[in-house]
Write a protein that holds these residues in place. Structure first.
Motif, PDB file in Angstrom:
ATOM      1  N   GLY A 178      46.184  34.291  54.284  1.00  0.00           N
ATOM      2  CA  GLY A 178      45.350  33.782  53.817  1.00  0.00           C
ATOM      3  C   GLY A 178      44.436  31.962  54.153  1.00  0.00           C
ATOM      4  N   ALA A 179      43.956  32.413  55.509  1.00  0.00           N
ATOM      5  CA  ALA A 179      42.439  32.067  56.583  1.00  0.00           C
ATOM      6  C   ALA A 179      41.357  32.518  55.918  1.00  0.00           C
ATOM      7  CB  ALA A 179      42.967  31.935  57.806  1.00  0.00           C
ATOM      8  N   LEU A 180      40.293  32.096  56.504  1.00  0.00           N
ATOM      9  CA  LEU A 180      38.832  32.162  56.306  1.00  0.00           C
ATOM     10  C   LEU A 180      38.625  33.126  57.465  1.00  0.00           C
ATOM     11  CD1 LEU A 180      37.091  29.430  55.644  1.00  0.00           C
ATOM     12  CD2 LEU A 180      37.186  30.530  54.365  1.00  0.00           C
ATOM     13  N   PRO A 181      37.888  34.001  56.999  1.00  0.00           N
ATOM     14  CA  PRO A 181      37.953  35.373  57.934  1.00  0.00           C
ATOM     15  C   PRO A 181      37.608  34.941  59.286  1.00  0.00           C
ATOM     16  CG  PRO A 181      36.796  35.826  55.887  1.00  0.00           C
ATOM     17  CD  PRO A 181      37.569  35.073  55.825  1.00  0.00           C
ATOM     18  N   MET A 182      36.853  35.113  60.426  1.00  0.00           N
ATOM     19  CA  MET A 182      36.377  35.357  61.228  1.00  0.00           C
ATOM     20  C   MET A 182      35.078  35.577  61.067  1.00  0.00           C
ATOM     21  SD  MET A 182      38.812  36.932  64.835  1.00  0.00           S
ATOM     22  CE  MET A 182      37.985  35.710  65.636  1.00  0.00           C
ATOM     23  N   THR A 183      34.166  36.527  60.798  1.00  0.00           N
ATOM     24  CA  THR A 183      33.220  37.270  60.480  1.00  0.00           C
ATOM     25  C   THR A 183      32.857  37.397  59.234  1.00  0.00           C
ATOM     26  OG1 THR A 183      33.480  39.449  61.322  1.00  0.00           O
ATOM     27  CG2 THR A 183      32.921  37.836  62.907  1.00  0.00           C
ATOM     28  N   ALA A 184      31.657  37.591  58.637  1.00  0.00           N
ATOM     29  CA  ALA A 184      31.321  38.235  57.352  1.00  0.00           C
ATOM     30  C   ALA A 184      31.709  37.786  56.039  1.00  0.00           C
ATOM     31  CB  ALA A 184      31.625  40.179  57.457  1.00  0.00           C
ATOM     32  N   VAL A 185      31.783  36.050  56.021  1.00  0.00           N
ATOM     33  CA  VAL A 185      32.833  35.065  54.810  1.00  0.00           C
ATOM     34  C   VAL A 185      31.904  36.186  53.762  1.00  0.00           C
ATOM     35  CG1 VAL A 185      32.749  33.231  54.268  1.00  0.00           C
ATOM     36  CG2 VAL A 185      33.466  34.107  56.890  1.00  0.00           C
ATOM     37  N   ILE A 186      30.221  36.169  53.965  1.00  0.00           N
ATOM     38  CA  ILE A 186      29.635  35.610  52.282  1.00  0.00           C
ATOM     39  C   ILE A 186      29.883  37.171  51.917  1.00  0.00           C
ATOM     40  CG2 ILE A 186      27.570  34.996  51.333  1.00  0.00           C
ATOM     41  CD1 ILE A 186      27.129  32.882  53.289  1.00  0.00           C
ATOM     42  N   VAL A 187      29.222  38.014  52.871  1.00  0.00           N
ATOM     43  CA  VAL A 187      29.014  39.238  52.283  1.00  0.00           C
ATOM     44  C   VAL A 187      29.722  40.182  52.240  1.00  0.00           C
ATOM     45  CG1 VAL A 187      28.587  41.829  53.220  1.00  0.00           C
ATOM     46  CG2 VAL A 187      26.911  39.328  53.715  1.00  0.00           C
ATOM     47  N   ARG A 188      31.291  40.093  52.975  1.00  0.00           N
ATOM     48  CA  ARG A 188      32.804  40.218  52.515  1.00  0.00           C
ATOM     49  C   ARG A 188      33.591  40.005  51.151  1.00  0.00           C
ATOM     50  NH1 ARG A 188      37.492  38.155  53.242  1.00  0.00           N
ATOM     51  NH2 ARG A 188      36.777  36.284  52.406  1.00  0.00           N
ATOM     52  N   SER A 189      33.224  38.396  51.231  1.00  0.00           N
ATOM     53  CA  SER A 189      33.571  37.892  49.789  1.00  0.00           C
ATOM     54  C   SER A 189      32.577  39.025  48.404  1.00  0.00           C
ATOM     55  CB  SER A 189      33.393  36.639  49.716  1.00  0.00           C
ATOM     56  OG  SER A 189      34.293  36.017  50.715  1.00  0.00           O
ATOM     57  N   ALA A 190      31.278  38.582  48.970  1.00  0.00           N
ATOM     58  CA  ALA A 190      30.607  39.585  47.219  1.00  0.00           C
ATOM     59  C   ALA A 190      30.741  40.853  46.960  1.00  0.00           C
ATOM     60  CB  ALA A 190      28.887  38.813  47.880  1.00  0.00           C
ATOM     61  N   ALA A 191      30.781  41.953  48.037  1.00  0.00           N
ATOM     62  CA  ALA A 191      31.430  42.813  48.186  1.00  0.00           C
ATOM     63  C   ALA A 191      32.891  43.369  47.076  1.00  0.00           C
ATOM     64  CB  ALA A 191      31.259  43.531  49.927  1.00  0.00           C
ATOM     65  N   ASN A 192      33.450  42.499  47.777  1.00  0.00           N
ATOM     66  CA  ASN A 192      34.863  42.262  47.549  1.00  0.00           C
ATOM     67  C   ASN A 192      34.783  42.171  45.271  1.00  0.00           C
ATOM     68  OD1 ASN A 192      36.163  43.198  49.340  1.00  0.00           O
ATOM     69  ND2 ASN A 192      36.903  40.838  50.120  1.00  0.00           N
ATOM     70  N   VAL A 193      34.227  41.200  45.063  1.00  0.00           N
ATOM     71  CA  VAL A 193      33.982  40.689  43.935  1.00  0.00           C
ATOM     72  C   VAL A 193      33.086  41.474  42.808  1.00  0.00           C
ATOM     73  CG1 VAL A 193      33.052  39.198  42.581  1.00  0.00           C
ATOM     74  CG2 VAL A 193      34.066  38.693  44.601  1.00  0.00           C
ATOM     75  N   HIS A 194      31.797  42.547  43.533  1.00  0.00           N
ATOM     76  CA  HIS A 194      31.512  43.974  42.975  1.00  0.00           C
ATOM     77  C   HIS A 194      32.065  45.028  42.850  1.00  0.00           C
ATOM     78  CE1 HIS A 194      28.201  40.795  42.377  1.00  0.00           C
ATOM     79  NE2 HIS A 194      27.543  40.529  43.331  1.00  0.00           N
ATOM     80  N   ALA A 195      32.865  44.623  43.917  1.00  0.00           N
ATOM     81  CA  ALA A 195      33.721  46.114  44.036  1.00  0.00           C
ATOM     82  C   ALA A 195      34.947  46.481  42.878  1.00  0.00           C
ATOM     83  CB  ALA A 195      33.946  46.476  44.851  1.00  0.00           C
ATOM     84  N   GLY A 196      34.979  44.700  42.132  1.00  0.00           N
ATOM     85  CA  GLY A 196      36.346  44.629  41.608  1.00  0.00           C
ATOM     86  C   GLY A 196      37.873  44.159  41.962  1.00  0.00           C
ATOM     87  N   ALA A 197      37.251  43.872  43.110  1.00  0.00           N
ATOM     88  CA  ALA A 197      38.992  43.486  43.468  1.00  0.00           C
ATOM     89  C   ALA A 197      39.296  42.178  43.116  1.00  0.00           C
ATOM     90  CB  ALA A 197      38.644  43.254  45.185  1.00  0.00           C
ATOM     91  N   ARG A 198      41.037  42.214  43.062  1.00  0.00           N
ATOM     92  CA  ARG A 198      41.522  41.164  41.553  1.00  0.00           C
ATOM     93  C   ARG A 198      42.934  40.682  42.747  1.00  0.00           C
ATOM     94  NH1 ARG A 198      40.261  41.547  36.652  1.00  0.00           N
ATOM     95  NH2 ARG A 198      39.105  43.347  36.171  1.00  0.00           N
ATOM     96  N   THR A 199      43.176  41.594  43.924  1.00  0.00           N
ATOM     97  CA  THR A 199      44.252  40.755  44.303  1.00  0.00           C
ATOM     98  C   THR A 199      44.193  40.459  46.474  1.00  0.00           C
ATOM     99  OG1 THR A 199      44.715  42.849  45.605  1.00  0.00           O
ATOM    100  CG2 THR A 199      45.817  42.510  43.700  1.00  0.00           C
ATOM    101  N   LYS A 200      44.299  40.015  46.697  1.00  0.00           N
ATOM    102  CA  LYS A 200      43.942  39.057  48.295  1.00  0.00           C
ATOM    103  C   LYS A 200      44.763  40.067  48.645  1.00  0.00           C
ATOM    104  CE  LYS A 200      46.773  34.369  46.622  1.00  0.00           C
ATOM    105  NZ  LYS A 200      47.988  34.032  47.873  1.00  0.00           N
ATOM    106  N   ALA A 201      44.978  41.947  48.684  1.00  0.00           N
ATOM    107  CA  ALA A 201      44.298  42.656  49.923  1.00  0.00           C
ATOM    108  C   ALA A 201      43.453  43.177  49.928  1.00  0.00           C
ATOM    109  CB  ALA A 201      45.512  43.552  48.689  1.00  0.00           C
ATOM    110  N   SER A 202      42.047  42.548  49.514  1.00  0.00           N
ATOM    111  CA  SER A 202      40.877  42.896  49.550  1.00  0.00           C
ATOM    112  C   SER A 202      40.682  41.922  50.940  1.00  0.00           C
ATOM    113  CB  SER A 202      40.081  42.615  48.549  1.00  0.00           C
ATOM    114  OG  SER A 202      40.067  41.608  47.770  1.00  0.00           O
ATOM    115  N   ARG A 203      40.953  40.970  51.385  1.00  0.00           N
ATOM    116  CA  ARG A 203      40.304  40.917  52.491  1.00  0.00           C
ATOM    117  C   ARG A 203      41.065  41.470  53.607  1.00  0.00           C
ATOM    118  NH1 ARG A 203      43.758  34.665  50.581  1.00  0.00           N
ATOM    119  NH2 ARG A 203      45.412  35.351  51.096  1.00  0.00           N
ATOM    120  N   VAL A 204      42.087  41.579  53.385  1.00  0.00           N
ATOM    121  CA  VAL A 204      43.130  42.701  54.745  1.00  0.00           C
ATOM    122  C   VAL A 204      42.248  43.357  54.588  1.00  0.00           C
ATOM    123  CG1 VAL A 204      45.386  43.211  55.280  1.00  0.00           C
ATOM    124  CG2 VAL A 204      45.100  41.062  53.623  1.00  0.00           C
TER     125      VAL A 204
END
Length: 209
Positions: free
Chosen positions: A10-36
């Motif tokens: 549940g911590a902040l990722p080491m790299t690609a914070v903004i791009v990762r979050s934007a890609a997950n949101v636009h792809a329709g991610a709804r659970t915490k599994a997206s960050r894993v």
């Protein structure tokens, strides 16, 4: 691996914070599994398909990053931000241009330095309350706020504008902060005023008893 572990904890990722979050949101991610899974996909491609990654042109990857970052800019909020918080708008614009022109690290570092300088400028407010200008007595001046080197030229201009033929009582008890540069400048100003007062007393005609 680090991104995967951070996602599990549940911590902040080491790299690609903004791009990762934007890609997950636009792809329709709804659970915490997206960050894993973000870290998992990076590991899979880096370990199993390194040759495929080498085929992708660097310019194409840069274009994807610029496109993903551009979608994060609140274009509709730009005008209200410019009208109400012009300094914040300037920091945002300079940071975006610097990231595109140089790289992510240097662009973000420049934006951070500008934000710190902007905050320092806004918090270093100092003004003088002057009493007794009318009449022939002592002019009482009270300094209020935070006296830093950022406001030193304005402070000295206000002090130099005071009458030179009157005694000045400068009260610094209202200052919440006084840095070394301002303290030295005020000491020099006090010494200069003292010399002017002494010279004026010597030139004043003596009255015989």
């Amino acid at each position: 691996v680090g991104n995967t572990v951070c996602g599990l904890l549940g911590a902040l990722p080491m790299t690609a914070v903004i791009v990762r979050s934007a890609a997950n949101v636009h792809a329709g991610a709804r659970t915490k599994a997206s960050r894993v899974l973000h870290g998992v996909w990076l590991l899979v491609f880096a370990a199993l398909f390194p040759a495929a990654l080498g085929v992708v042109p660097i310019a194409a990857l840069a274009g994807v990053l610029v496109h993903a970052g551009g979608k994060l800019i609140p274009v509709k909020e730009w005008r209200p931000l410019w009208r109400e918080h012009r300094g914040e708008a300037v920091v945002l614009l300079v940071t975006a241009v610097a990231i595109v022109a140089t790289n992510m690290f240097e662009g973000v570092l420049l934006g951070l330095l500008m934000a710190v300088a902007k905050s320092a400028w806004e918090t270093s407010h100092v003004h003088l309350e002057v009493e007794g200008l009318e009449g022939a007595g002592v002019v009482r001046v009270r300094a209020l706020g935070n006296a830093t080197f950022l406001r030193l030229p304005k402070l000295l201009d206000q002090l130099e504008a005071l009458p030179r033929d009157r005694e000045i009582d400068l009260d610094l008890s209202g200052l919440r902060y006084l840095d070394h540069a301002c303290a030295a400048a005020l000491g020099s100003w006090e010494e200069q005023r003292r010399r002017l007062d002494d010279a004026a007393r010597q030139k004043a005609p003596s009255i015989a008893p």
